[in-house]
Scaffold this motif. Structure first.
Motif, short mmCIF file in Angstrom:
data_model
loop_
_atom_site.label_atom_id
_atom_site.label_comp_id
_atom_site.label_asym_id
_atom_site.label_seq_id
_atom_site.Cartn_x
_atom_site.Cartn_y
_atom_site.Cartn_z
N ASP A 240 0.82 -1.21 0.00
CA ASP A 240 0.00 0.00 0.00
C ASP A 240 0.86 1.26 0.00
OD1 ASP A 240 -2.91 -0.86 0.28
OD2 ASP A 240 -1.95 -2.03 1.87
N PHE A 241 2.06 1.16 0.55
CA PHE A 241 3.00 2.28 0.57
C PHE A 241 4.21 1.89 -0.25
CE2 PHE A 241 1.40 3.14 5.13
CZ PHE A 241 0.31 3.85 4.66
N ARG A 242 4.81 2.90 -0.87
CA ARG A 242 6.04 2.64 -1.62
C ARG A 242 7.15 2.33 -0.62
NH1 ARG A 242 9.10 7.31 -1.84
NH2 ARG A 242 8.01 9.18 -1.11
N GLY A 243 8.25 1.84 -1.10
CA GLY A 243 9.36 1.42 -0.23
C GLY A 243 10.09 2.60 0.38
N ARG B 62 -4.46 16.40 11.33
CA ARG B 62 -5.12 15.93 10.10
C ARG B 62 -4.26 16.25 8.88
NH1 ARG B 62 -9.63 17.85 12.86
NH2 ARG B 62 -9.63 19.82 11.72
N GLU B 63 -3.66 17.45 8.85
CA GLU B 63 -2.77 17.82 7.74
C GLU B 63 -1.54 16.91 7.69
OE1 GLU B 63 -2.98 20.01 5.15
OE2 GLU B 63 -5.05 20.27 5.79
N LEU B 64 -0.96 16.64 8.87
CA LEU B 64 0.20 15.75 8.94
C LEU B 64 -0.18 14.37 8.40
CD1 LEU B 64 3.09 15.00 9.76
CD2 LEU B 64 2.23 14.64 12.10
N ALA B 65 -1.33 13.85 8.83
CA ALA B 65 -1.77 12.54 8.36
C ALA B 65 -1.93 12.54 6.85
CB ALA B 65 -3.09 12.16 9.04
N SER B 66 -2.53 13.60 6.30
CA SER B 66 -2.75 13.67 4.85
C SER B 66 -1.44 13.73 4.09
CB SER B 66 -3.61 14.91 4.54
OG SER B 66 -3.74 15.07 3.15
N ASN C 10 -0.24 10.56 1.86
CA ASN C 10 -0.14 10.82 0.42
C ASN C 10 1.29 10.70 -0.07
OD1 ASN C 10 -2.88 11.25 -0.22
ND2 ASN C 10 -2.78 13.31 0.62
N GLY C 11 2.24 11.12 0.76
CA GLY C 11 3.63 11.09 0.37
C GLY C 11 4.23 9.70 0.29
#
Length: 192
Positions: free
Chosen positions: A142-145, A180-184, A188-189
């Motif tokens: 689900d997440f890149r390496g 919430r911003e940190l989570a986003s 996303n990153g």
């Protein structure tokens, strides 16, 4: 005898909750043991059953706060499905748990070394938990390496800045919005 012990434990927990509510709302540096006892409508000797000094009382209340917050945060994570949702739930729940702490409490916490140590220890635990959640997401694809330890350090650094008021001062975001911003940004990153 078991009933008396259960009552004592319940009363102790109730007192810690009341003490914590007082500290979270007003801070603690300016309060004497006499003032705390008066506000909680108990005797100083009752306070001494909780801790041997004001400093120990503050430290114990801080530990109680972070234990309660951790339980609430983990309950939020348990209800989330998928790695991205778990990280978002974790960081949002941290923001919610800390939203009850007044600026005065956070300033007093930062100025009092034993309580600050509890806070720093819990921030370290939170960083390791974020790293674990990232590792889980990398393992499932689900997440890149990404370098999970670095991403967790990034999150922990921002958590400290949020909790110390730096983000609020610099951006105007309240703590919950900042989390919430940190989570986003984090999810996303690192998304695949």
């Amino acid at each position: 005898m078991e009933h008396a012990s259960a009552f004592a434990t319940a009363r102790r927990t109730e007192l810690f909750d009341e003490l914590l509510a007082l500290f979270l709302a007003e801070g603690f540096a300016h309060l004497t043991l006499d003032a705390i006892a008066a506000r909680l409508r108990c005797s100083k000797s009752t306070l001494y059953t909780l801790a041997g000094s004001k400093e120990q009382l503050v430290t114990a209340a801080t530990v109680h706060f972070f234990k309660r917050a951790t339980d609430a945060v983990e309950a939020s994570v348990a209800g989330a499905i998928g790695p991205r949702e778990r990280i978002a739930a974790y960081l949002t729940a941290v923001g919610t748990a800390l939203a009850v702490a007044s600026e005065r409490f956070m300033a007093d916490l930062d100025a009092f070394a034993p309580a600050r140590a509890v806070y720093e220890r819990n921030t370290g635990i939170a960083a390791r938990r974020v790293q674990q959640l990232i590792d889980d997401g990398v393992a499932t694809g689900d997440f890149r390496g990404v370098h999970a330890a670095f991403a967790a350090e990034l999150a922990a650094t921002m958590m400290v800045r949020i909790q110390q008021g730096g983000v609020r001062a610099g951006t105007g975001l309240d703590d919950a919005a900042a989390y919430r911003e940190l989570a986003s940004i984090l999810t996303n990153g690192i998304s695949a």
